[in-house]
Scaffold this motif. Structure first.
Motif, mmCIF file in Angstrom:
data_model
loop_
_atom_site.group_PDB
_atom_site.id
_atom_site.type_symbol
_atom_site.label_atom_id
_atom_site.label_comp_id
_atom_site.label_asym_id
_atom_site.label_seq_id
_atom_site.Cartn_x
_atom_site.Cartn_y
_atom_site.Cartn_z
ATOM 1 N N LYS A 24 12.183 -23.649 16.044
ATOM 2 C CA LYS A 24 11.518 -24.790 15.073
ATOM 3 C C LYS A 24 11.914 -26.368 15.413
ATOM 4 O O LYS A 24 12.889 -27.097 15.587
ATOM 5 C CB LYS A 24 11.645 -24.219 14.018
ATOM 6 C CG LYS A 24 13.288 -24.121 13.338
ATOM 7 C CD LYS A 24 13.458 -24.162 11.553
ATOM 8 C CE LYS A 24 14.553 -24.545 11.538
ATOM 9 N NZ LYS A 24 14.515 -24.184 9.778
ATOM 10 N N LYS A 25 10.783 -26.528 15.015
ATOM 11 C CA LYS A 25 10.715 -28.333 14.900
ATOM 12 C C LYS A 25 11.841 -28.060 13.335
ATOM 13 O O LYS A 25 10.536 -28.204 12.618
ATOM 14 C CB LYS A 25 9.913 -28.974 14.843
ATOM 15 C CG LYS A 25 8.824 -28.512 16.442
ATOM 16 C CD LYS A 25 7.125 -29.237 16.319
ATOM 17 C CE LYS A 25 7.304 -28.819 17.490
ATOM 18 N NZ LYS A 25 6.792 -27.689 17.894
ATOM 19 N N HIS A 48 9.428 -33.785 19.026
ATOM 20 C CA HIS A 48 9.703 -32.137 19.321
ATOM 21 C C HIS A 48 9.133 -32.236 20.802
ATOM 22 O O HIS A 48 7.559 -31.984 21.250
ATOM 23 C CB HIS A 48 9.206 -31.486 18.003
ATOM 24 C CG HIS A 48 9.430 -31.582 17.540
ATOM 25 N ND1 HIS A 48 10.801 -31.906 16.848
ATOM 26 C CD2 HIS A 48 9.939 -32.300 15.908
ATOM 27 C CE1 HIS A 48 11.147 -31.691 15.553
ATOM 28 N NE2 HIS A 48 10.729 -32.604 15.108
ATOM 29 N N ASP A 51 10.370 -26.326 20.817
ATOM 30 C CA ASP A 51 10.735 -25.785 19.778
ATOM 31 C C ASP A 51 12.401 -25.538 19.148
ATOM 32 O O ASP A 51 12.961 -25.746 18.558
ATOM 33 C CB ASP A 51 9.883 -24.753 18.954
ATOM 34 C CG ASP A 51 8.835 -24.439 18.751
ATOM 35 O OD1 ASP A 51 8.476 -25.375 18.708
ATOM 36 O OD2 ASP A 51 8.025 -22.920 18.534
#
Length: 69
Positions: A24-25, A48, A51
């Motif tokens: 995920k970020k 980013h 992820d």
């Protein structure tokens, strides 16, 4: 429980590339250790790339830690 990742940047660099594998970020907090004291700084940018990877850029070379949540 929140997933966490700690990145240690031991060599000074204005760009930190962090492969965290959190999927995920994450929200990031960058903590620098300057003369034994911790200082929270804001990076110039956080990108980013996916992820699991982010790039943090500073206005000058830094060492320290990035604690990702």
């Amino acid at each position: 429980m929140l997933a966490r990742f700690k990145h240690v940047q031991s060599s000074a660099s204005a760009t930190w590339t962090i492969k965290h594998n959190l999927g995920k970020k994450p929200i990031n907090d960058v903590v620098l250790n300057v003369n034994g004291a911790q200082t929270v700084i804001n990076p110039t940018s956080v990108i980013h790339t996916d992820d699991n990877t982010l790039v943090i850029t500073f206005s000058s070379a830094q060492t320290g830690e990035a604690n990702l949540i």
